[in-house]
Design an enzyme around this catalytic site. Sequence first.
Site, PDB file in Angstrom:
ATOM      1  N   LYS A  42       0.832  -1.202   0.000  1.00  0.00           N
ATOM      2  CA  LYS A  42       0.000   0.000   0.000  1.00  0.00           C
ATOM      3  C   LYS A  42       0.868   1.255   0.000  1.00  0.00           C
ATOM      4  O   LYS A  42       1.542   1.558   0.967  1.00  0.00           O
ATOM      5  CB  LYS A  42      -0.933   0.064   1.208  1.00  0.00           C
ATOM      6  CG  LYS A  42      -1.999   1.142   0.974  1.00  0.00           C
ATOM      7  CD  LYS A  42      -2.640   1.656   2.233  1.00  0.00           C
ATOM      8  CE  LYS A  42      -1.858   2.746   2.909  1.00  0.00           C
ATOM      9  NZ  LYS A  42      -1.781   4.020   2.164  1.00  0.00           N
ATOM     10  N   GLU A  80      10.387   0.764  10.183  1.00  0.00           N
ATOM     11  CA  GLU A  80      11.411   1.787   9.945  1.00  0.00           C
ATOM     12  C   GLU A  80      10.719   3.125  10.164  1.00  0.00           C
ATOM     13  O   GLU A  80       9.860   3.517   9.390  1.00  0.00           O
ATOM     14  CB  GLU A  80      11.963   1.637   8.527  1.00  0.00           C
ATOM     15  CG  GLU A  80      13.361   2.193   8.401  1.00  0.00           C
ATOM     16  CD  GLU A  80      13.361   3.553   7.792  1.00  0.00           C
ATOM     17  OE1 GLU A  80      13.340   4.526   8.581  1.00  0.00           O
ATOM     18  OE2 GLU A  80      13.357   3.641   6.564  1.00  0.00           O
ATOM     19  N   CYS A 135      13.801  10.408   6.758  1.00  0.00           N
ATOM     20  CA  CYS A 135      13.801   9.912   8.131  1.00  0.00           C
ATOM     21  C   CYS A 135      15.184  10.021   8.753  1.00  0.00           C
ATOM     22  O   CYS A 135      15.314  10.234   9.949  1.00  0.00           O
ATOM     23  CB  CYS A 135      13.279   8.491   8.182  1.00  0.00           C
ATOM     24  SG  CYS A 135      14.024   7.445   6.943  1.00  0.00           S
ATOM     25  N   GLU A 154      10.664  15.393  15.518  1.00  0.00           N
ATOM     26  CA  GLU A 154      10.941  15.252  14.092  1.00  0.00           C
ATOM     27  C   GLU A 154      10.072  16.250  13.337  1.00  0.00           C
ATOM     28  O   GLU A 154       8.852  16.182  13.388  1.00  0.00           O
ATOM     29  CB  GLU A 154      10.630  13.822  13.641  1.00  0.00           C
ATOM     30  CG  GLU A 154      10.947  13.610  12.177  1.00  0.00           C
ATOM     31  CD  GLU A 154      10.682  12.181  11.704  1.00  0.00           C
ATOM     32  OE1 GLU A 154       9.573  11.676  11.926  1.00  0.00           O
ATOM     33  OE2 GLU A 154      11.588  11.589  11.095  1.00  0.00           O
ATOM     34  N   GLY A 209       3.627   3.348  13.580  1.00  0.00           N
ATOM     35  CA  GLY A 209       4.445   2.168  13.862  1.00  0.00           C
ATOM     36  C   GLY A 209       4.023   1.491  15.161  1.00  0.00           C
ATOM     37  O   GLY A 209       3.956   0.261  15.252  1.00  0.00           O
ATOM     38  N   GLY A 241       7.271   4.682   8.122  1.00  0.00           N
ATOM     39  CA  GLY A 241       6.407   5.846   8.324  1.00  0.00           C
ATOM     40  C   GLY A 241       6.581   6.421   9.707  1.00  0.00           C
ATOM     41  O   GLY A 241       7.663   6.308  10.293  1.00  0.00           O
ATOM     42  N   SER A 242       5.519   7.012  10.233  1.00  0.00           N
ATOM     43  CA  SER A 242       5.630   7.710  11.513  1.00  0.00           C
ATOM     44  C   SER A 242       5.739   6.722  12.680  1.00  0.00           C
ATOM     45  O   SER A 242       5.221   5.609  12.628  1.00  0.00           O
ATOM     46  CB  SER A 242       4.421   8.612  11.714  1.00  0.00           C
ATOM     47  OG  SER A 242       3.254   7.843  11.788  1.00  0.00           O
ATOM     48  N   THR A 243       6.403   7.161  13.726  1.00  0.00           N
ATOM     49  CA  THR A 243       6.556   6.339  14.924  1.00  0.00           C
ATOM     50  C   THR A 243       5.182   6.035  15.527  1.00  0.00           C
ATOM     51  O   THR A 243       4.933   4.931  16.025  1.00  0.00           O
ATOM     52  CB  THR A 243       7.469   7.050  15.927  1.00  0.00           C
ATOM     53  OG1 THR A 243       8.754   7.234  15.302  1.00  0.00           O
ATOM     54  CG2 THR A 243       7.661   6.258  17.208  1.00  0.00           C
TER      55      THR A 243
END
Length: 473
Positions: free
Chosen positions: A179, A253, A287, A384, A236, A231-233
Amino acid sequence: MFEYAPAPESRDVVDLKSSYGLFINGEFVDGSGTPFKTVNPATEETLAEVATASSDDVDRAVQAARKAFGVWSALPGAERAKYLFRIARIIQERARELAVLESLDNGKPIRESRDVDVPLVAAHFFYYAGWADKLEYAGFGSAKPLGVAGQVIPWNFPLLMLAWKIAPALACGNTVVLKPAETTPLTALLFADICRQADLPPGVVNIVTGAGETGAAVVAHPDVNKVAFTGSTEVGRIIARTVAGTGKKLTLELGGKAANIVFDDAAVDQAVEGIVNGIFFNQGHVCCAGSRLLVQESIQEELLAALKRRLGTLRLGDPLDKNTDIGAINSAEQLAKIRRLSDLGESEGAERWSPACELPGKGFWFPPTLFTGVAQSHSVAREEIFGPVLSVLTFRTPAEAVEKANNTPYGLSAGVWTEKGSRILWMADRLRAGVVWANTFNKFDPASPFGGFKESGFGREGGRHGLEAYLEV
Ligand code: NAI
Ligand code: MG
């Protein structure tokens, strides 16, 4: 300052359709969700309507991948390699088309999509094609592929993240449901066309478009054996919770807040180039961006003066112009986030600076920005930002540099600038980061594993290590 005549790359090479479907079992099909629009962030022009995959559509894609797994995993590695080599060659043949479409949908400068993203994408497929028949030699014995891989990727490197996910998965004999991000779906759909052109057996690669809900359906599908996410933490964490206890293998990641550390013996001009590349490459939507500059106190003035001079020469504007250094911010949401965090930096007491820079009237833009006088507790040093914003901190001793660099919940990358080889090794030993670059930054190679410590995630992509995530070992 020089004036340059515009040098725009032609869009004609791209055959943009008004609407796109899902790619399931080797066919483009309609989605049953409400279609969404993807825009060119440099102009806000709608590029196309794209199908949204419902959970039923995701189920069809997973079933197609399951069926194809029987065929694909039974092929000898050397046969799978032939398909991957073919895909890599078609990517090279269609490189210009891929680069222009990537810049249109994402907003990144054509200089980067043409010279960095697309060549690395091809290199990744070539590299993993080479491993497909050497898994035993690579030390994996007769390890089996996992089955169906569900892969969810972000918008900052749409094609490159696709390559990082799909190439090792296929090399090891898995099949894929991927996706792409909702703001950058178009090059993944062009890649689907490349899979058809390469005669890849139907169902080996399936592309389902849509937003977070579609991603969540891929991750939660009971017949998916492996989940890979970049993607974003925040997302995640949600995914780690969904997958916990299901027996699915997981790699994440996530975000970063990398330090670029400059010692007083470093070559200043080279360091300045590395700093610029570290944070302004891809508008800072990286990132592993070097978003914190740690400069040794004794050279702070000299380095900042040189850096400011250099920032004054960066050209911001039309991503398709071959002279452009800084393109558009990927979305209105991301622009709002960069603005909010930058305003917060100012209100917390850091000093904000940007070179004189005219922003285009339409589209999403943010000027290259420096924050000086930054304390470790400031949000611009901790969060971030994922934009063209650099926070400058100082240090006196190597030990202090290490302490400050590691003072973050993240740990993806770091840069060290010094003449002294022994200091580089000393620093690399102590920095809690997956990648440490010495006297360079943002260097990527498919043979080199990439991944993080702490909240930057776990698992490695690239290199021999990258195979491990797709095998039962
Ligand atoms: P995101 O993490 O929401 O999106 C990444 C991908 O995950 C997209 O394909 C999205 O559709 C999908 N997704 C969203 N929610 C999901 C869910 N619940 N289950 C499964 N998939 C889901 O990132 P977003 O909102 O685009 O960006 C937010 C921030 O994340 C950025 O400002 C940046 O700081 C960070 N980020 C980091 C990236 C990295 O490479 N480490 C890449 C993109 C964003
Ligand atoms: Mg777009």
